[in-house]
Design a protein around this motif. Sequence first.
Motif, PDB file in Angstrom:
ATOM      1  N   ALA A  58      27.783  12.339  15.035  1.00  0.00           N
ATOM      2  CA  ALA A  58      26.477  13.005  15.056  1.00  0.00           C
ATOM      3  C   ALA A  58      26.456  14.209  14.119  1.00  0.00           C
ATOM      4  O   ALA A  58      25.460  14.436  13.424  1.00  0.00           O
ATOM      5  N   ALA A  59      27.533  14.958  14.095  1.00  0.00           N
ATOM      6  CA  ALA A  59      27.586  16.135  13.217  1.00  0.00           C
ATOM      7  C   ALA A  59      27.495  15.730  11.750  1.00  0.00           C
ATOM      8  O   ALA A  59      26.772  16.353  10.964  1.00  0.00           O
ATOM      9  N   VAL A  60      28.199  14.675  11.366  1.00  0.00           N
ATOM     10  CA  VAL A  60      28.156  14.195   9.983  1.00  0.00           C
ATOM     11  C   VAL A  60      26.755  13.695   9.648  1.00  0.00           C
ATOM     12  O   VAL A  60      26.174  14.062   8.620  1.00  0.00           O
ATOM     13  N   ALA A  61      26.186  12.853  10.517  1.00  0.00           N
ATOM     14  CA  ALA A  61      24.850  12.301  10.255  1.00  0.00           C
ATOM     15  C   ALA A  61      23.786  13.390  10.241  1.00  0.00           C
ATOM     16  O   ALA A  61      22.872  13.363   9.412  1.00  0.00           O
ATOM     17  N   ASN A  62      23.903  14.358  11.143  1.00  0.00           N
ATOM     18  CA  ASN A  62      22.924  15.436  11.190  1.00  0.00           C
ATOM     19  C   ASN A  62      22.976  16.289   9.935  1.00  0.00           C
ATOM     20  O   ASN A  62      21.942  16.628   9.352  1.00  0.00           O
ATOM     21  N   CYS A  63      24.176  16.622   9.492  1.00  0.00           N
ATOM     22  CA  CYS A  63      24.318  17.439   8.287  1.00  0.00           C
ATOM     23  C   CYS A  63      23.778  16.702   7.061  1.00  0.00           C
ATOM     24  O   CYS A  63      23.053  17.283   6.252  1.00  0.00           O
ATOM     25  N   LEU A  64      24.088  15.415   6.938  1.00  0.00           N
ATOM     26  CA  LEU A  64      23.584  14.635   5.807  1.00  0.00           C
ATOM     27  C   LEU A  64      22.062  14.523   5.850  1.00  0.00           C
ATOM     28  O   LEU A  64      21.390  14.657   4.822  1.00  0.00           O
ATOM     29  N   SER A  65      21.513  14.282   7.024  1.00  0.00           N
ATOM     30  CA  SER A  65      20.060  14.152   7.164  1.00  0.00           C
ATOM     31  C   SER A  65      19.360  15.454   6.813  1.00  0.00           C
ATOM     32  O   SER A  65      18.349  15.458   6.105  1.00  0.00           O
ATOM     33  N   ALA A  66      19.896  16.553   7.300  1.00  0.00           N
ATOM     34  CA  ALA A  66      19.308  17.859   6.998  1.00  0.00           C
ATOM     35  C   ALA A  66      19.420  18.179   5.512  1.00  0.00           C
ATOM     36  O   ALA A  66      18.499  18.729   4.907  1.00  0.00           O
ATOM     37  N   SER A  67      20.540  17.808   4.910  1.00  0.00           N
ATOM     38  CA  SER A  67      20.731  18.055   3.488  1.00  0.00           C
ATOM     39  C   SER A  67      19.764  17.230   2.644  1.00  0.00           C
ATOM     40  O   SER A  67      19.187  17.732   1.671  1.00  0.00           O
ATOM     41  N   LEU A  68      19.566  15.958   3.007  1.00  0.00           N
ATOM     42  CA  LEU A  68      18.605  15.126   2.282  1.00  0.00           C
ATOM     43  C   LEU A  68      17.187  15.656   2.469  1.00  0.00           C
ATOM     44  O   LEU A  68      16.411  15.721   1.513  1.00  0.00           O
ATOM     45  N   TYR A  69      16.865  16.047   3.681  1.00  0.00           N
ATOM     46  CA  TYR A  69      15.546  16.628   3.958  1.00  0.00           C
ATOM     47  C   TYR A  69      15.317  17.869   3.085  1.00  0.00           C
ATOM     48  O   TYR A  69      14.281  18.015   2.442  1.00  0.00           O
ATOM     49  N   PHE A  70      16.319  18.753   3.039  1.00  0.00           N
ATOM     50  CA  PHE A  70      16.206  19.962   2.229  1.00  0.00           C
ATOM     51  C   PHE A  70      16.032  19.614   0.750  1.00  0.00           C
ATOM     52  O   PHE A  70      15.184  20.197   0.059  1.00  0.00           O
ATOM     53  N   ALA A  71      16.835  18.657   0.271  1.00  0.00           N
ATOM     54  CA  ALA A  71      16.765  18.282  -1.151  1.00  0.00           C
ATOM     55  C   ALA A  71      15.387  17.749  -1.520  1.00  0.00           C
ATOM     56  O   ALA A  71      14.864  18.057  -2.595  1.00  0.00           O
ATOM     57  N   LEU A  72      14.776  16.974  -0.641  1.00  0.00           N
ATOM     58  CA  LEU A  72      13.441  16.436  -0.926  1.00  0.00           C
ATOM     59  C   LEU A  72      12.360  17.500  -0.744  1.00  0.00           C
ATOM     60  O   LEU A  72      11.418  17.572  -1.541  1.00  0.00           O
TER      61      LEU A  72
END
Length: 155
Positions: A58-72
């Motif tokens: 969950a920590a890995v998926a959450n960090c990646l999701s938040a990072s992609l959200y921020f990038a977009l």
Amino acid sequence: MGTNDAGVLAEVPTVTLEQESGYRFALQFGGAIPVVHSDHEPPLGKGEGPSPLQMLAAAVANCLSASLYFALRKFHESPEPLTSSAWARVGRNEGNRLRVQRIDVRIALGAPAAAFTHLERALAQFEDFCTVTASVRAAVEVAVEVYDSEGTRVK
């Protein structure tokens, strides 16, 4: 964790765990964050909360999701709602001990790829800004796939 004036990480606990019974722990993050309970699945525990393995994924998926959200969002794109899933693959190492050998993450964007003008640029950089994933990758393979809302794989 905070930093002091020199930019050095302060020695403040990120989380405090208190054993409640057997393999069940209360995870206290402080402030107004509610207590989370973790537990191992049977036969060790009773499965009364996410296991450490699930929390890692969950920590890995959450960090990646938040990072992609921020990038977009940086490009004023609207990717919401993002939906992500993660699978932690466990196997035995050379010492015959169980270890996480790979984490697979699948992120689904809330819109078709054609709705994004900067998707390629965001996809090319978002993983590099994910602190948790970059740290975990030092020991565990992490594979990431991204799909648009129509099910087309874009990464």
